[in-house]
Design an enzyme around this catalytic site. Sequence first.
Site, PDB file in Angstrom:
ATOM      1  N   ASP A 101       3.114  -5.127  -2.484  1.00  0.00           N
ATOM      2  CA  ASP A 101       2.853  -6.551  -2.695  1.00  0.00           C
ATOM      3  C   ASP A 101       1.548  -6.969  -2.018  1.00  0.00           C
ATOM      4  OD1 ASP A 101       5.299  -6.719  -3.957  1.00  0.00           O
ATOM      5  OD2 ASP A 101       6.356  -7.509  -2.200  1.00  0.00           O
TER       6      ASP A 101
HETATM    7  N1  URA Z   1       9.347  -3.779  -0.945  1.00  0.00           N
HETATM    8  C1  URA Z   1       8.788  -4.998  -0.987  1.00  0.00           C
HETATM    9  O1  URA Z   1       9.477  -6.003  -0.835  1.00  0.00           O
HETATM   10  N2  URA Z   1       7.458  -5.096  -1.180  1.00  0.00           N
HETATM   11  C2  URA Z   1       6.664  -4.004  -1.333  1.00  0.00           C
HETATM   12  O2  URA Z   1       5.454  -4.156  -1.507  1.00  0.00           O
HETATM   13  C3  URA Z   1       7.255  -2.738  -1.287  1.00  0.00           C
HETATM   14  C4  URA Z   1       8.603  -2.645  -1.097  1.00  0.00           C
END
Ligand code: URA
Length: 244
Positions: A106
């Site tokens: 993310d």
């Molecule tokens: N889990 C999440 O919530 N975000 C990520 O980027 C990777 C795993």
Amino acid sequence: MKPQRLHKIIAACGLASRRGAERLIKEGRVAVDGQIVTSQGLMVSLQSSTVTVDGQTVASPQPLAYYMFHKPKGFVTTLSDPQGRPTIRDFLLHLSVRVFPVGRLDLDVSGLLILTNDGELATRLMHPSSLVPKVYRAKVIGKPDKSFTDLLSSGNLIIGGKPAAPAKATIVKSGPDKGYVELTLTEGRRHQVKLMCAAAGHPVAILKRISYGGLPLPEDLPSGNLRPLDDDQIKTLKGLVGLD
Ligand code: URA
């Protein structure tokens, strides 16, 4: 350069997995010397022939490249963002080969991302059946205790309407109103760690991926930096998905 099967050439260019390349051929999107080819198995020499996909020339296959990247937060895991936000491409401009991220983190998440132009390996690593272990370090809100880690590893936690696969979870440190937890996941749903921790009562404040497929994020790899994988590391990743 020896003639190769057409679908292998397309996969070697990082455009698709071998199976994806077969689909492109079947769909009539691939041409050799201007002629659409829809039959599988054609042997093609890139020394004498031009291969196009959707009218775009497929360059001679580049050498395969594999990197680990320490992604900083604040960058989208893509090579171009329609909303104009900063992307990880900003860190790849000096590379002579084009590489793609394997999976994504993310915008507000940092840590280890694998980058490669090996379409076959990337597709296999990202497939849900590959069960590639990914380790995250999360700072969570509130004081996590054993009931929290038990819930994460129970397989009973519902996210997005479906049970989340059990995650191995350990509390690294815990204070009165925050805690640090390490989670190992083999599933890779969107926002999975954040959704699991929130569903178990302790929302994530900060998240970092510290290992992917058994390869740890090196402590001496600064945020925003890349490092080529060595042969053993490439072998480790290939071994996880039956490409050894
Ligand atoms: N889990 C999440 O919530 N975000 C990520 O980027 C990777 C795993």
